[in-house]
Design an enzyme around this catalytic site. Sequence first.
Site, PDB file in Angstrom:
ATOM      1  N   LYS A  95      67.300  19.247 -10.535  1.00  7.90           N
ATOM      2  CA  LYS A  95      66.249  20.009  -9.576  1.00  7.90           C
ATOM      3  C   LYS A  95      66.216  19.290  -8.241  1.00  7.90           C
ATOM      4  O   LYS A  95      66.308  17.954  -8.206  1.00  7.90           O
ATOM      5  CB  LYS A  95      64.941  20.376 -10.311  1.00  7.90           C
ATOM      6  CG  LYS A  95      64.012  21.276  -9.487  1.00  7.90           C
ATOM      7  CD  LYS A  95      62.714  20.996  -9.923  1.00  7.90           C
ATOM      8  CE  LYS A  95      62.006  19.900  -9.028  1.00  7.90           C
ATOM      9  NZ  LYS A  95      60.570  19.815  -9.008  1.00  7.90           N
ATOM     10  N   GLU A 101      65.652  25.326  -5.589  1.00 10.55           N
ATOM     11  CA  GLU A 101      64.186  25.561  -5.418  1.00 10.55           C
ATOM     12  C   GLU A 101      63.740  25.506  -3.890  1.00 10.55           C
ATOM     13  O   GLU A 101      63.285  24.612  -3.265  1.00 10.55           O
ATOM     14  CB  GLU A 101      63.472  24.576  -6.172  1.00 10.55           C
ATOM     15  CG  GLU A 101      61.879  24.922  -6.119  1.00 10.55           C
ATOM     16  CD  GLU A 101      61.028  23.590  -6.836  1.00 10.55           C
ATOM     17  OE1 GLU A 101      59.765  23.687  -6.814  1.00 10.55           O
ATOM     18  OE2 GLU A 101      61.662  22.853  -7.591  1.00 10.55           O
ATOM     19  N   GLU A 112      60.775  26.518  -2.106  1.00 13.58           N
ATOM     20  CA  GLU A 112      59.380  26.734  -2.380  1.00 13.58           C
ATOM     21  C   GLU A 112      58.585  27.244  -1.055  1.00 13.58           C
ATOM     22  O   GLU A 112      58.768  26.357  -0.295  1.00 13.58           O
ATOM     23  CB  GLU A 112      58.656  25.988  -3.258  1.00 13.58           C
ATOM     24  CG  GLU A 112      57.216  26.072  -3.579  1.00 13.58           C
ATOM     25  CD  GLU A 112      56.231  25.187  -4.195  1.00 13.58           C
ATOM     26  OE1 GLU A 112      55.173  25.405  -4.485  1.00 13.58           O
ATOM     27  OE2 GLU A 112      56.694  24.146  -4.608  1.00 13.58           O
ATOM     28  N   LYS A 162      64.942  28.819  -8.624  1.00 17.18           N
ATOM     29  CA  LYS A 162      63.524  28.346  -9.041  1.00 17.18           C
ATOM     30  C   LYS A 162      62.606  28.816  -7.649  1.00 17.18           C
ATOM     31  O   LYS A 162      62.620  27.980  -6.959  1.00 17.18           O
ATOM     32  CB  LYS A 162      63.143  27.129  -9.370  1.00 17.18           C
ATOM     33  CG  LYS A 162      61.889  26.610  -9.671  1.00 17.18           C
ATOM     34  CD  LYS A 162      61.752  25.179 -10.278  1.00 17.18           C
ATOM     35  CE  LYS A 162      60.303  24.905 -10.268  1.00 17.18           C
ATOM     36  NZ  LYS A 162      59.949  23.716 -11.328  1.00 17.18           N
ATOM     37  N   SER A 215      59.627  28.000 -15.104  1.00 13.43           N
ATOM     38  CA  SER A 215      59.960  26.496 -14.806  1.00 13.43           C
ATOM     39  C   SER A 215      58.579  25.775 -14.391  1.00 13.43           C
ATOM     40  O   SER A 215      58.431  25.564 -13.151  1.00 13.43           O
ATOM     41  CB  SER A 215      60.964  26.284 -14.002  1.00 13.43           C
ATOM     42  OG  SER A 215      61.191  24.878 -13.657  1.00 13.43           O
ATOM     43  N   TYR A 220      55.657  16.477  -4.383  1.00 12.60           N
ATOM     44  CA  TYR A 220      55.688  15.877  -5.631  1.00 12.60           C
ATOM     45  C   TYR A 220      55.968  14.351  -5.329  1.00 12.60           C
ATOM     46  O   TYR A 220      56.587  13.826  -4.298  1.00 12.60           O
ATOM     47  CB  TYR A 220      57.246  16.290  -6.122  1.00 12.60           C
ATOM     48  CG  TYR A 220      56.799  17.762  -7.020  1.00 12.60           C
ATOM     49  CD1 TYR A 220      57.210  17.635  -8.582  1.00 12.60           C
ATOM     50  CD2 TYR A 220      56.737  18.809  -6.171  1.00 12.60           C
ATOM     51  CE1 TYR A 220      57.059  18.688  -9.034  1.00 12.60           C
ATOM     52  CE2 TYR A 220      56.685  20.091  -6.926  1.00 12.60           C
ATOM     53  CZ  TYR A 220      56.823  20.158  -8.278  1.00 12.60           C
ATOM     54  OH  TYR A 220      56.735  21.131  -8.913  1.00 12.60           O
TER      55      TYR A 220
END
Length: 374
Positions: free
Chosen positions: A147, A188, A190, A230, A301, A374
């Site tokens: 990821k 991903e 986002e 994702k 996910s 994160y």
Amino acid sequence: MTHQAPALTPEQKKELNEIALQIISPGKGILAADESVGSMAKRLTQIGVENTEENRRFYRQILMTADDRVKTFIGGVIFFHETLYQATDDGTPFINIIKERNIVAGIKVDKGVVPLAGTNGESTTQGLDGLAERCAQYKKDGADFAKWRCVLKISATTPSALAILENANVLARYASICQQNGIVPIVEPEILPDGEHDLKKCQYVTEKVLGAVYKALSDHHIYLEGTLLKPNMVTPGHSCPTKYSPEEIATATVTALRRTVPPAVPGVTFLSGGQSEEEATINLNAINKCPLPKPWALTFSFGRALQASALNAWGGEKDNMQAAQDVFMKRAEVNSLASLGKYEPSIEPSTEGEGEGEGEGAANQSLYIENHAY
């Protein structure tokens, strides 16, 4: 016309496609347990638990050792580097436990977001240096997918063309390196829920971002059948005064995907994006019930939206391990149902055990974090 040179052998393509399809088998999604040490500090502080390696290990053990039904709900687990090499109390590596249940192991490989100079607070994601060597080692150690998270923001001036292009290209470069090492890349991009924008604005930006991402993946010769996407669900900004129904969110989300994501992509594994556990499940269910044609698997996910209630039920007490596992299994089961369009909020899943009262309260609490990192 660019010259076509084979990037992958037929055998490499077959392996990548099989891994991707295994992760998103019908009724299965991904447990994102890849929070960094800093992110775990925030989670543990909220329940009054010290952020030590042992506490992080024990909490992850709760998730990894949930009862055997988990293999029917979870197809993949994303680990953080530390967690990939941790083990249970009796010394069994976490990765062995999930592989015995036919769950695919994944690894977070990016090194976090960094500022993109000359923009209005936008970012790109670092970690390409040394990525090939890290992927090769992770593959040897049992990881079969990875990821990499890029972040974009919606405001009057963002996302800028530069941010869209830069993040699309870095995702494509990451995907290429992963595939060369036998690892399925989860792509991903986002789009954060921060802001007052409405549903239409989020759909517009999502389409522009995904369009750029798939152009970059094509430019970098990515084998789409060996990837997963994702994305965020298309939702209004967290501060938007207008409330939208799950059906409206589903239609906007599926429409954006249909306009940008090739049918060759095996599956879309949505991030929860700060929605409450219950909200994320209801919206995922609505997406799967949307009458528009959907050529991909549409599943989850989730990190916070699978773990928040379990974390509260555990509360740092070893005696609460079973209660936390019961709550986690409940969230896994309802999201499995939602990935099939079969979730009914009035139906109680079969999970039994104590601690559900605490879990029920947490399930409806917003998990939104401004400018989430994160």
